[in-house]
Design an enzyme around this catalytic site. Structure first.
Site, PDB file in Angstrom:
ATOM      1  N   LYS A 119       0.771  -1.236   0.000  1.00 55.79           N
ATOM      2  CA  LYS A 119       0.000   0.000   0.000  1.00 55.79           C
ATOM      3  C   LYS A 119       0.811   1.301   0.000  1.00 55.79           C
ATOM      4  CE  LYS A 119      -4.451  -1.214   0.074  1.00 55.79           C
ATOM      5  NZ  LYS A 119      -5.470  -0.661  -0.847  1.00 55.79           N
TER       6      LYS A 119
ATOM      7  N   SER B  77       0.982  -9.936  -0.802  1.00 55.86           N
ATOM      8  CA  SER B  77       0.661  -8.510  -0.734  1.00 55.86           C
ATOM      9  C   SER B  77       0.868  -7.874   0.630  1.00 55.86           C
ATOM     10  CB  SER B  77      -0.790  -8.287  -1.177  1.00 55.86           C
ATOM     11  OG  SER B  77      -1.672  -9.041  -0.354  1.00 55.86           O
TER      12      SER B  77
END
Length: 315
Positions: A51, A303
């Site tokens: 992110k 991720s």
């Protein structure tokens, strides 16, 4: 798709501020399904997920006046931490609307980066609460996924994958709001059009598949208490959806049980501490949801690694 020039511009803006994460081979895990597996380890990124790439790129794209007003976003955790971190290194104030049931470790980490947290009980109305806070305080909104600069920043992950493995054949990406899938698919399809891009979402609460079927973003019901909380926004973004129509070859769903099994294998076999969303792509390979040709060069995006230690599966 997001233009390759925009993704490369994002890479230039965030270079030296985020990590260039490693692409590790995972031979033993790949042998379980007969392929050459590589893990793109964004769990080793700043704040523990992919992110910060998009969050920092977006914040650096704002005017000084916008940053001075303060930033606001909505997130169950990883984008919250990323924006709080990006705000801190750029000298901006940050407010985050988070669901009350978000993992405590993510709430504490977001607060630790200096953000003010506004907890909200109803996940279905999180974006309504965001709008209320934003309007009342005059803050600049940094979207978690449905934004050109956010997606371009996420797309830098795709650039790195192909720099390290130019002949990658299949790339699997987890899907929540769709930002990282849209970014990676945009980069990969422009650099290696014959590579297959696969989106992986929760079978118990899919978002992208219903949106593709409807031809527009739709509000969906997500499972409560899943370890893959990073895959549970109430809808897939409009821009990621349009990119997925053009650049994503397949969308599949994985079960919670499959994710738990993949988390355990990544810990024991690859020595990687991974959250549920980060294990979803590996789960899709290990349980046969995604079929791959023998010996294929497969990349699974790991991720994120932000999972409460108390919730990590042990049995």
């Amino acid at each position: 798709m997001i233009a390759l020039s925009r993704i490369r511009a994002a890479a230039g803006k965030i270079a030296g501020k985020v990590h260039r994460t490693p692409l590790f081979s995972a031979t033993g895990l790949g042998e379980l399904f007969g392929a050459r597996l590589f893990l793109k380890c964004e769990n080793l990124q700043k704040t523990g997920s992919f992110k910060p790439r998009g969050a920092l790129n977006k914040v650096l794209s704002l005017s000084p006046e916008e940053r001075a007003r303060g930033l606001v976003t909505v997130s169950a955790g990883n984008h919250a931490q990323a924006l709080a971190w990006a705000a801190r290194i750029t000298g901006a104030d940050c407010t985050v609307v988070m669901p009350t049931g978000a993992p405590q470790s993510k709430i504490e980490a977001t607060r630790g980066y200096g953000a003010e947290i506004v907890l909200h009980d109803d996940r279905a109305t999180l974006f309504d609460k965001l709008a209320e806070v934003r309007e009342a305080r005059g803050l600049a909104f940094v979207p978690p996924f449905d934004d050109l600069e956010i997606i371009a920043g996420a797309g830098t992950t795709g650039l790195e994958i192909l720099e390290d493995l130019p002949d990658a054949q299949i790339i699997l990406v987890p899907v929540g709001g769709g930002g990282v899938l849209a970014g990676i698919a945009s980069a990969v399809k422009q650099l290696r059009p014959d590579a297959r891009v696969v989106g992986v979402e929760l079978a118990e609460g899919p978002g992208l598949a219903p949106a593709l079927a409807a031809g527009k973003p739709v509000t969906v019901t997500r499972p409560w208490g899943t370890l893959a909380d990073g895959m549970t926004p109430p809808f897939v973004g409009a821009l990621p959806l349009e990119i997925a129509k053009e650049a994503v070859d397949e969308v599949v769903g994985v079960s919670e049980a499959g994710i738990v099994a993949a988390m355990k294998l990544l810990m024991t076999r690859a020595k990687l501490y991974v959250e549920g969303a980060g294990a979803a792509t590996t789960a899709a390979l290990l349980d046969g949801t995604v079929r791959v040709p023998p010996g294929a060069r497969v990349v699974a995006l790991v991720s994120g690694g932000n999972v409460d230690l108390s919730r990590f599966p042990r049995d």
